[in-house]
Scaffold this motif. Structure first.
Motif, mmCIF file in Angstrom:
data_model
loop_
_atom_site.group_PDB
_atom_site.id
_atom_site.type_symbol
_atom_site.label_atom_id
_atom_site.label_comp_id
_atom_site.label_asym_id
_atom_site.label_seq_id
_atom_site.Cartn_x
_atom_site.Cartn_y
_atom_site.Cartn_z
ATOM 1 N N GLU A 73 0.823 -1.203 0.000
ATOM 2 C CA GLU A 73 0.000 0.000 0.000
ATOM 3 C C GLU A 73 0.869 1.271 0.000
ATOM 4 O O GLU A 73 0.592 2.226 -0.732
ATOM 5 C CB GLU A 73 -0.939 0.017 1.210
ATOM 6 N N LYS A 74 1.918 1.259 0.822
ATOM 7 C CA LYS A 74 2.805 2.417 0.910
ATOM 8 C C LYS A 74 3.530 2.646 -0.418
ATOM 9 O O LYS A 74 3.640 3.788 -0.887
ATOM 10 C CB LYS A 74 3.812 2.220 2.039
ATOM 11 N N LEU A 75 4.030 1.583 -1.019
ATOM 12 C CA LEU A 75 4.738 1.704 -2.296
ATOM 13 C C LEU A 75 3.797 2.234 -3.374
ATOM 14 O O LEU A 75 4.176 3.108 -4.163
ATOM 15 C CB LEU A 75 5.314 0.349 -2.719
ATOM 16 N N PHE A 76 2.572 1.732 -3.376
ATOM 17 C CA PHE A 76 1.597 2.178 -4.369
ATOM 18 C C PHE A 76 1.275 3.669 -4.193
ATOM 19 O O PHE A 76 1.215 4.422 -5.170
ATOM 20 C CB PHE A 76 0.319 1.339 -4.265
ATOM 21 N N GLU A 77 1.088 4.096 -2.955
ATOM 22 C CA GLU A 77 0.775 5.499 -2.694
ATOM 23 C C GLU A 77 1.931 6.411 -3.089
ATOM 24 O O GLU A 77 1.726 7.519 -3.593
ATOM 25 C CB GLU A 77 0.420 5.696 -1.217
ATOM 26 N N GLU A 78 3.173 5.963 -2.887
ATOM 27 C CA GLU A 78 4.338 6.753 -3.307
ATOM 28 C C GLU A 78 4.357 6.921 -4.822
ATOM 29 O O GLU A 78 4.666 8.003 -5.343
ATOM 30 C CB GLU A 78 5.634 6.081 -2.839
ATOM 31 N N ALA A 79 4.045 5.830 -5.538
ATOM 32 C CA ALA A 79 4.016 5.896 -7.001
ATOM 33 C C ALA A 79 2.916 6.855 -7.477
ATOM 34 O O ALA A 79 3.120 7.634 -8.420
ATOM 35 C CB ALA A 79 3.807 4.504 -7.583
ATOM 36 N N ILE A 80 1.754 6.814 -6.821
ATOM 37 C CA ILE A 80 0.654 7.712 -7.183
ATOM 38 C C ILE A 80 1.039 9.168 -6.920
ATOM 39 O O ILE A 80 0.781 10.059 -7.736
ATOM 40 C CB ILE A 80 -0.622 7.359 -6.388
#
Length: 438
Positions: A73-80
């Protein structure tokens, strides 16, 4: 959390937010031993891993990376977040996994089976062989190493590929006695331990240093030369690889722009990009975008046949990617100069009188792949009546790289496989400008 669990979670999040997503997992292992003047200087036994994520929407990409599978979830939010701050008009895309992927064996695992003691023995043997020559006064550095790389790529469009490769390398530097010390260096790479001949590497480094003893300059003029295989490989890496990048051509930074299907080299010169070559450590079934790699002629009998493309540059010309994305650039998988029939000794006889260029200096400052012009410090060997008679130093070779390709007179069969994924034999060049101070 496993790779598959992490990947599935990322893809689920992406679909919920209306994004496409692509994940790349890279795992590496490196082992190396190094002697400095015969004493143990470095011992490395290290694992590494990285996970990179790209999210794609409306042609725009956001990226993020981590080293552990613990918080998708954290990695995805950083990419977004990174997606939202990107301001670019360039259209990006993912490959959907279509196409034919070559089935190749690039992992053997034999280096990992060697004990540390066995690796030490090979390292010490290399140092011992070089040191025992009476002309050698010092062996500053000796290295024996191997590495393994695992790569997995997948995206929400259907790409799902994995690759594993390994291999070893060894090198050493030596110094020979003379009025001023003469250095020699040699290295070798191989996918299997039995093909990494440490004694041969040591002997060649010694030969390099001894050949320089008593070296002199020559008179300035035009000379027939042999670019030895390892030197020609370095020149091609510096000059040709940037020239055949479609990205550079589209930016007007390649002298090959608008030269497709034109003669740019000698008729005996054929250069290919090949995804697999036995003995190379650069083999790969897909590029850094997951596109399958293919064999292709770049120069065929002197005629320029194709630039190399990634997805973005191919889209600009309504073409297909050639499978040559390489991180942030474009590069061949294995740049292969098709060998001829003559051995190096036969090339010497054909040269008759001239100079063998055995090293080039200042490639990154004295060679310009945009214009093709180069002026480089060099060392070599003088040849008379087909025989080496002594070393050559304090010379400068200069010219235009594309003109040099047209002057390739003979191509040898003494293939050299380099670290820079160039696989090249020695060549005779009919004429080149050399400046000396004799």
């Amino acid at each position: 959390m496993t790779y598959n669990e992490f990947k599935d979670k990322i893809f689920k999040l992406a679909k919920e937010k209306g994004f496409e997503a692509q994940i790349k997992y890279k795992k590496g292992y490196e082992f190396s031993l190094r002697l400095a003047n015969g004493k143990m200087d470095e011992y490395k036994d290290a694992n590494s891993s990285s996970i990179s994520l790209k999210v794609l929407k409306n042609g725009k990409i956001g990226s993020a990376s981590t080293t552990i599978f613990d918080d998708p979830e954290k990695l995805f939010e950083e990419a977004i977040t990174n997606y939202e701050i990107i301001d670019s008009n360039e259209e990006n895309m993912f490959h959907d996994g279509s196409g034919e992927y070559i089935d190749m064996q690039s992992y053997y695992g034999e280096f990992e089976k060697l004990s540390v003691k066995e690796k030490m023995e090979k390292l010490n043997k290399m140092h011992e062989v070089a040191s025992k020559d009476e002309k050698i006064m010092m062996v500053p550095m000796t290295v024996y190493a191997h590495q393994t790389t695992e790569l997995a790529m997948a995206n929400t469009l259907g790409l799902d590929k994995t690759y594993k490769g390994d291999g070893g390398y060894a090198y050493l530097s030596v110094v020979a006695k003379d009025q001023s010390p003469r250095s020699g260096f040699w290295y070798g790479i191989a996918p299997l331990p039995e093909k990494l001949n440490v004694e041969d590497i040591a002997n060649k480094a010694v030969k390099e240093a001894k050949a320089k003893i008593g070296a002199k300059s020559v008179k300035s003029g035009k000379y027939r030369i042999i670019f030895r295989s390892d030197v020609f490989a370095s020149l091609l890496s510096t000059m040709l690889i940037p020239m055949i990048s479609a990205e550079n051509a589209q930016k007007n930074m390649s002298p090959l722009k608008n030269k497709l299907n034109e003669k740019i080299g000698s008729e005996i010169l054929t250069i290919k990009d090949v995804p697999y070559y036995e003995g190379s450590l650069s083999n790969a079934p897909f590029d850094s975008e997951g596109v399958p790699t293919t064999e292709k002629d770049i120069i065929k009998n002197g005629e320029f046949k194709t630039f190399l493309y990634d997805l973005k540059t191919a889209k600009k010309e309504n073409k297909k990617s050639t499978g040559n994305a390489a991180g942030r650039g474009i590069s061949p998988i294995n740049l292969l100069v098709e060998p001829g029939e003559e051995s190096f000794d036969e090339l010497l006889k054909k040269l008759d009188n001239g100079i063998i260029i055995t090293s080039l200096e200042g490639l990154h400052s004295g060679a310009n792949p945009i214009s093709g012009e180069f002026s480089l410090g060099a060392q070599g060997l003088k040849v008379e009546n087909g025989k080496i008679i002594g070393g050559v130093e304090q010379i400068t070779v200069s010219g235009n790289f594309l003109e040099i390709l047209k002057k390739v007179e003979k191509v040898g069969k003494d293939i050299w496989i380099s670290f820079s994924s160039t696989i090249v034999p020695s060549v005779i060049i009919s004429e080149i400008d050399i400046a000396g101070n004799e």
